[in-house]
Design a protein around this motif. Sequence first.
Motif, PDB file in Angstrom:
ATOM      1  N   ARG A  23     -13.161  23.451 -45.684  1.00  0.00           N
ATOM      2  CA  ARG A  23     -12.873  24.855 -45.985  1.00  0.00           C
ATOM      3  C   ARG A  23     -12.549  25.052 -47.464  1.00  0.00           C
ATOM      4  N   GLU A  24     -11.875  24.054 -48.054  1.00  0.00           N
ATOM      5  CA  GLU A  24     -11.400  24.208 -49.419  1.00  0.00           C
ATOM      6  C   GLU A  24     -12.383  23.708 -50.466  1.00  0.00           C
ATOM      7  N   ALA A  25     -13.224  22.738 -50.085  1.00  0.00           N
ATOM      8  CA  ALA A  25     -14.091  22.112 -51.079  1.00  0.00           C
ATOM      9  C   ALA A  25     -15.166  23.082 -51.546  1.00  0.00           C
ATOM     10  N   ALA A  26     -15.347  23.138 -52.841  1.00  0.00           N
ATOM     11  CA  ALA A  26     -16.400  23.978 -53.398  1.00  0.00           C
ATOM     12  C   ALA A  26     -17.695  23.206 -53.562  1.00  0.00           C
ATOM     13  N   LEU A  27     -17.589  21.870 -53.666  1.00  0.00           N
ATOM     14  CA  LEU A  27     -18.766  21.028 -53.835  1.00  0.00           C
ATOM     15  C   LEU A  27     -19.339  20.670 -52.483  1.00  0.00           C
ATOM     16  N   PRO A  28     -20.677  20.509 -52.391  1.00  0.00           N
ATOM     17  CA  PRO A  28     -21.280  20.063 -51.127  1.00  0.00           C
ATOM     18  C   PRO A  28     -20.844  18.650 -50.809  1.00  0.00           C
ATOM     19  N   SER A  29     -20.583  18.396 -49.534  1.00  0.00           N
ATOM     20  CA  SER A  29     -20.059  17.092 -49.125  1.00  0.00           C
ATOM     21  C   SER A  29     -21.133  16.062 -48.881  1.00  0.00           C
ATOM     22  N   CYS A  30     -22.389  16.489 -48.674  1.00  0.00           N
ATOM     23  CA  CYS A  30     -23.512  15.561 -48.440  1.00  0.00           C
ATOM     24  C   CYS A  30     -23.269  14.678 -47.234  1.00  0.00           C
ATOM     25  N   GLY A  31     -22.571  15.175 -46.211  1.00  0.00           N
ATOM     26  CA  GLY A  31     -22.454  14.420 -44.969  1.00  0.00           C
ATOM     27  C   GLY A  31     -21.207  13.600 -44.851  1.00  0.00           C
ATOM     28  N   GLY A  32     -20.091  14.053 -45.403  1.00  0.00           N
ATOM     29  CA  GLY A  32     -18.878  13.283 -45.195  1.00  0.00           C
ATOM     30  C   GLY A  32     -17.761  13.699 -46.129  1.00  0.00           C
ATOM     31  N   THR A  33     -16.579  13.827 -45.599  1.00  0.00           N
ATOM     32  CA  THR A  33     -15.389  14.032 -46.412  1.00  0.00           C
ATOM     33  C   THR A  33     -14.400  12.949 -46.058  1.00  0.00           C
ATOM     34  N   TYR A  34     -13.637  12.540 -47.041  1.00  0.00           N
ATOM     35  CA  TYR A  34     -12.732  11.421 -46.850  1.00  0.00           C
ATOM     36  C   TYR A  34     -11.337  11.803 -47.324  1.00  0.00           C
ATOM     37  N   PRO A  35     -10.338  10.990 -46.992  1.00  0.00           N
ATOM     38  CA  PRO A  35      -8.970  11.325 -47.381  1.00  0.00           C
ATOM     39  C   PRO A  35      -8.817  11.615 -48.869  1.00  0.00           C
ATOM     40  N   GLY A  36      -9.647  10.998 -49.736  1.00  0.00           N
ATOM     41  CA  GLY A  36      -9.538  11.233 -51.164  1.00  0.00           C
ATOM     42  C   GLY A  36     -10.266  12.475 -51.628  1.00  0.00           C
ATOM     43  N   GLY A  37     -11.007  13.152 -50.755  1.00  0.00           N
ATOM     44  CA  GLY A  37     -11.737  14.340 -51.140  1.00  0.00           C
ATOM     45  C   GLY A  37     -13.178  14.259 -50.712  1.00  0.00           C
ATOM     46  N   PRO A  38     -13.943  15.319 -50.967  1.00  0.00           N
ATOM     47  CA  PRO A  38     -15.345  15.340 -50.542  1.00  0.00           C
ATOM     48  C   PRO A  38     -16.195  14.393 -51.357  1.00  0.00           C
ATOM     49  N   LYS A 219     -26.976   9.778 -39.015  1.00  0.00           N
ATOM     50  CA  LYS A 219     -27.581  11.094 -38.839  1.00  0.00           C
ATOM     51  C   LYS A 219     -26.568  12.108 -38.328  1.00  0.00           C
ATOM     52  N   VAL A 220     -25.757  11.680 -37.359  1.00  0.00           N
ATOM     53  CA  VAL A 220     -24.758  12.594 -36.789  1.00  0.00           C
ATOM     54  C   VAL A 220     -23.733  12.992 -37.843  1.00  0.00           C
ATOM     55  N   ILE A 221     -23.282  12.021 -38.641  1.00  0.00           N
ATOM     56  CA  ILE A 221     -22.313  12.311 -39.692  1.00  0.00           C
ATOM     57  C   ILE A 221     -22.916  13.238 -40.740  1.00  0.00           C
ATOM     58  N   ALA A 222     -24.199  13.014 -41.062  1.00  0.00           N
ATOM     59  CA  ALA A 222     -24.862  13.864 -42.051  1.00  0.00           C
ATOM     60  C   ALA A 222     -24.961  15.314 -41.568  1.00  0.00           C
ATOM     61  N   VAL A 223     -25.166  15.501 -40.258  1.00  0.00           N
ATOM     62  CA  VAL A 223     -25.296  16.850 -39.706  1.00  0.00           C
ATOM     63  C   VAL A 223     -23.942  17.539 -39.610  1.00  0.00           C
ATOM     64  N   LEU A 224     -22.946  16.815 -39.080  1.00  0.00           N
ATOM     65  CA  LEU A 224     -21.635  17.416 -38.856  1.00  0.00           C
ATOM     66  C   LEU A 224     -20.704  17.297 -40.058  1.00  0.00           C
ATOM     67  N   GLY A 225     -20.982  16.335 -40.936  1.00  0.00           N
ATOM     68  CA  GLY A 225     -20.121  16.147 -42.101  1.00  0.00           C
ATOM     69  C   GLY A 225     -18.748  15.623 -41.743  1.00  0.00           C
ATOM     70  N   ARG A 226     -18.666  14.784 -40.713  1.00  0.00           N
ATOM     71  CA  ARG A 226     -17.375  14.264 -40.268  1.00  0.00           C
ATOM     72  C   ARG A 226     -17.462  12.753 -40.029  1.00  0.00           C
TER      73      ARG A 226
END
Length: 273
Positions: A23-38, A219-226
């Motif tokens: 919600r907060e990130a302005a940059l595209p995550s490209c399929g994953g966000t981590y504790p240190g940021g997108p 593939k699943v992570i890339a689609v959901l970004g999680r």
Amino acid sequence: MGLSTLAFLRGVASWKKETKLKREAALPSCGGTYPGGPITCTQRNAKVCILENVYWKQFGLIYFVWVASLALQITKNYYTTCSTLYWVVNLLQIPVCFGVSLFEAFGLYKGWRKISSNNDSTSKLRAWQLIILCIFGIVAGTVGALLGLGGGFIMGPLFLELGVPPEVSTATSTFIMVFSSSIAVVQYYLLKRFPVPYGVCLTVVATFAAFVGQHAVRKVIAVLGRASLIIFTLAFIILISTISLGGIGISNMIKKIEHHENMGFESLCNYNA
């Protein structure tokens, strides 16, 4: 069950953190966000030579332990079981593993060895944390040897508690399992106790399943970004393994008790290693 619950709770926490970051990130995550940021597209697509991505000193230490343990395991078979020399050679594995573990623990304690993947390059592990890590390492090795379960079932949730990203945690625990399992494979092959066709079949199936699973999860992570989906998968596998292994073991134990069969407890000195 405790490890499965711990991993599941860590997955829930990571899922909530990923939701907040998305919600907060302005940059595209490209399929994953981590504790240190997108993870940005530039970071994800950056490629380096595999030789530049290997920590050769740490890899050398692991390889040294592998060679030393394998050499001692093979050497002990040339002595009479339970003889003095047999136990001396067998127990020499302890100072080898303890020495390397102490060296790495000292580096983590002083700060010149870092867990770089948890995005906190300034942190130092305290003495009590290092002691707990060593205890868990011993437990993981013992469980893996007695029950045939991979040490990753124990070390995976532990890495997550240290703030290591799930992808790094899974890859690290799996990589370390290669060394422990390969020692047994080489030893039994040299002792002519290894069924080669059976081993080759299992290797092919496991390799194929690993590639398919890795591709599907990516593939699943890339689609959901999680990336937290890896944590939930780990928790589910631990749960299923615990229930199936425990259920089968209890069932077999009850049958043996009812039929007064041998439970398998014999003197260590009755068999060759």
